[in-house]
Each structure stands twice: as structure tokens, then as C-alpha cells.
Design an enzyme around this catalytic site. Structure first.
Site, PDB file in Angstrom:
ATOM      1  N   ASP A 109      13.536  -4.978  -0.920  1.00  0.00           N
ATOM      2  CA  ASP A 109      13.809  -5.967  -1.977  1.00  0.00           C
ATOM      3  C   ASP A 109      13.889  -5.283  -3.342  1.00  0.00           C
ATOM      4  O   ASP A 109      14.709  -5.670  -4.189  1.00  0.00           O
ATOM      5  CB  ASP A 109      12.710  -7.042  -2.012  1.00  0.00           C
TER       6      ASP A 109
ATOM      7  N   SER B 260       3.350  -3.907  -5.995  1.00  0.00           N
ATOM      8  CA  SER B 260       3.640  -2.463  -5.876  1.00  0.00           C
ATOM      9  C   SER B 260       4.770  -2.030  -6.817  1.00  0.00           C
ATOM     10  O   SER B 260       5.090  -0.846  -6.892  1.00  0.00           O
ATOM     11  CB  SER B 260       4.047  -2.137  -4.433  1.00  0.00           C
TER      12      SER B 260
HETATM   13  O1  RIB Z   1      10.620  -8.146   2.189  1.00  0.00           O
HETATM   14  C1  RIB Z   1       9.237  -8.334   2.077  1.00  0.00           C
HETATM   15  C2  RIB Z   1       8.924  -9.783   2.020  1.00  0.00           C
HETATM   16  O2  RIB Z   1       9.290 -10.383   3.238  1.00  0.00           O
HETATM   17  C3  RIB Z   1       7.468 -10.116   1.819  1.00  0.00           C
HETATM   18  O3  RIB Z   1       7.101 -10.181   0.471  1.00  0.00           O
HETATM   19  C4  RIB Z   1       7.313 -11.412   2.579  1.00  0.00           C
HETATM   20  O4  RIB Z   1       7.062 -12.492   1.743  1.00  0.00           O
HETATM   21  C5  RIB Z   1       8.598 -11.610   3.368  1.00  0.00           C
HETATM   22  O5  RIB Z   1       9.396 -12.556   2.796  1.00  0.00           O
END
Ligand code: RIB
Length: 298
Positions: free
Chosen positions: A248, A287
Site C-alpha cells: 500500500d 510503520s
Molecule cells: O495491505 C495491508 C492491509 O490489508 C492491512 O492494513 C489490513 O487492514 C488489510 O486491509
């Protein structure tokens, strides 16, 4: 310089994370080392890191009318993420149950809750209304029909669309047609394409004529442009303690990079550095490097 304006149409969760040296096998109980509660959800994670980069971020989503939803709303406010298009639901907020082992690898079960109630019309209204919008980002923790409607609205007004197909689900041809960039990890690539991203030939045959980036964890990422160019970018060597939210971080930074006029390659380089830093710390949003730290990486 004008701000990079981004909308994230996506999920927001509370992460309930257990850290254990070894993860339990079916039927086994074992003792872990640590439990944490933190901000997560792929959409919110991408929005938060883009905000840390200095983007003007608009979140389009749905939170529960509960303590989890309240704390996420408060966090968005603290970070300056625009929440005009964040609605609240009687359905409980989304949660993620996460296990992290000694190598920093995770296993995640999400309960989408309110995230599955984002209204298609509201998402379209948001995308049509946000002034100066450059990039629209989505993932697969909300209903695909909502992402499709948001991306169609985004393309109508000339925005760039980025889809992070996580967690994997089959994608409709209509959605792929309005997706400018798709960013799967290795597992999602294999599920989408039917083959692991092990060779240039396989990568080139994924989406000919379209832009893709495949993230490869500690190996970095590979860019395949619509012109058919393939570029591999490596990642710095780090000691991972928790890889949750690293993908992400990459997607959010990449969206910021494109919205602020960087080349795809430069946007990826910054995304890899930020994601690599994030895996050396515990949690998802907890993080992520601060704005000051990101400036030292740019
Ligand atoms: O990509 C990580 C995320 O996947 C986590 O923060 C969790 O909430 C899931 O959605």
C-alpha cells in the site's frame, strides 16, 4: 507549485495484529509475543502515505458508526485527509485480523463491514466534484461496481486511474478498460494472469498496450509500459519485521508521484524506498515514514 490532488476510493479498517515467532497450524494453540491495534485498510493506508508525501488527499469511503469508525475519522482529520465523502454506516467498521511471523510475513483475514456499503452514486459524485483532481486510486476491499463507476467518472474528466487488485478477485473487462495502471503483487499477478511473473516474456504478455507494475517484495518492482518497455527496479536490502501495508505504501507513493508530475520510474523509485523503510517497523500506517523522513528519501 500546485498540490498533487488524489482521491482514494477504498477501504478503511482497524488492524488487530498478533506477532508470533511461528504461526499456529490448524488445531494448534500457541503463545505469541505482542498484540497491537492500529490503523489499516488498503485504501486508508494508500491515502495516508500519499498525505505524508504532501499530496492533497480526498478519501471516499464508509466507516462504521462505532468506536473504530470514530478513531479512523479522527486520524484522517489529524492528517489533513479530506473526508467530505466519508460516510458512516450502522454496519460495524471493517476490521483486519493479522498474524505476523518472525520473518515479518503476514496472513490477513478481513471483515469488510461498512466498507462494502459505499454507495456507487456517492462515489461518482465525489469524483465529479473534487477540484483539480489528477489521480484516482482504488483496491479490491470495496465492491467492484463502485470502483468501476468511480473510474468511469474519473476517465470522463481526464484523471489517471490506478487499480491495486488486492486482495485478488476476478476483474471485469469493463473495469480493466478504464484502468490506466494496474499494480498487483506476485501472488495477485499469478491469480490474474495464470502464470507467475518469472520471466520478461510472461510479464510482457500480461496486459499488452497498457501500463502495469508488478511489485516483487524484497526484489523491488517491474514496470511494463503501454509502449512495451520493461524496467526492473531493485529494492534496498533491509531487515523486515512486518511487511503489512508495504504494498500500500508503494501504491500511495506512486499515485502521489504521478499526480505531482514525476515520471513513472521516479515515482516507483520513491515508492520502493518508502515501502522498504516501512517493513523495518511494525504495523501498517504506524510503520510509514513521516513527511520529514520522506523528504530525505526523495
Ligand atoms: O495491505 C495491508 C492491509 O490489508 C492491512 O492494513 C489490513 O487492514 C488489510 O486491509
Amino acid at each position: 507549485m500546485s498540490k498533487a490532488v488524489i482521491a482514494v476510493v477504498g477501504s478503511a479498517m482497524i488492524d488487530l495484529t498478533a506477532y508470533a515467532t511461528v504461526l499456529p497450524a490448524p488445531g494448534q494453540t500457541l503463545e505469541g509475543e505482542l498484540f497491537t491495534t492500529g490503523f489499516g485498510g488498503k485504501g486508508a493506508n494508500q491515502a495516508v502515505i500519499a498525505a505524508h508525501c504532501g499530496a492533497e488527499v480526498h478519501f471516499v469511503g464508509k466507516l462504521g458508526k462505532d468506536l473504530f469508525g470514530d478513531s479512523i475519522a479522527e486520524n484522517f482529520k489529524k492528517l489533513g485527509i479530506d473526508s467530505e465523502y466519508v460516510e458512516r454506516s450502522e454496519t460495524p467498521n471493517g476490521v483486519a485480523h493479522i498474524w505476523v511471523d518472525a520473518n515479518g510475513e503476514n496472513r490477513i483475514v478481513i471483515i469488510p463491514g461498512a466498507n462494502h456499503e459505499i454507495e456507487l452514486k456517492k462515489a461518482v459524485q465525489a469524483i465529479e466534484s473534487i477540484a483539480g483532481l489528477a489521480v484516482v486510486v482504488a483496491q479490491c476491499e470495496i465492491k467492484q461496481e463502485v470502483t468501476l463507476a468511480a473510474f468511469c467518472a474519473a476517465k470522463k474528466r481526464g484523471c489517471v486511474t490506478i487499480l491495486n487488485p488486492a486482495p485478488y478477485q476476478p476483474l471485469s473487462e469493463e473495469l480493466l478498460a478504464v484502468t490506466d495502471w494496474i499494480i498487483p503483487n506476485e501472488t495477485e499477478f499469478k491469480e490474474l494472469h495464470g502464470q507467475a511473473p518469472t520471466s520478461d516474456d510472461v510479464l510482457m504478455s500480461f496486459r499488452p498496450g497498457k501500463n502495469s507494475i508488478v511489485t516483487l517484495g524484497s526484489e523491488g518492482a517491474v514496470l511494463i509500459t503501454s509502449d512495451g518497455d520493461l524496467t526492473r527496479l531493485s529494492a534496498p536490502t533491509v531487515n523486515p519485521v512486518d511487511t503489512t501495508g508495504a504494498g500500500d505504501a508503494f501504491v500511495g507513493v506512486f499515485a502521489f508521484g504521478l499526480a505531482s508530475g514525476k515520471s513513472p520510474e521516479d515515482a516507483m523509485k520513491l515508492g520502493i524506498k518508502v515501502a522498504s523503510m516501512s517493513v523495518t517497523r511494525k504495523g501498517a500506517q504506524s510503520s510509514y515514514p513521516s513527511q520529514a523522513e520522506i523528504e530525505t528519501l526523495s
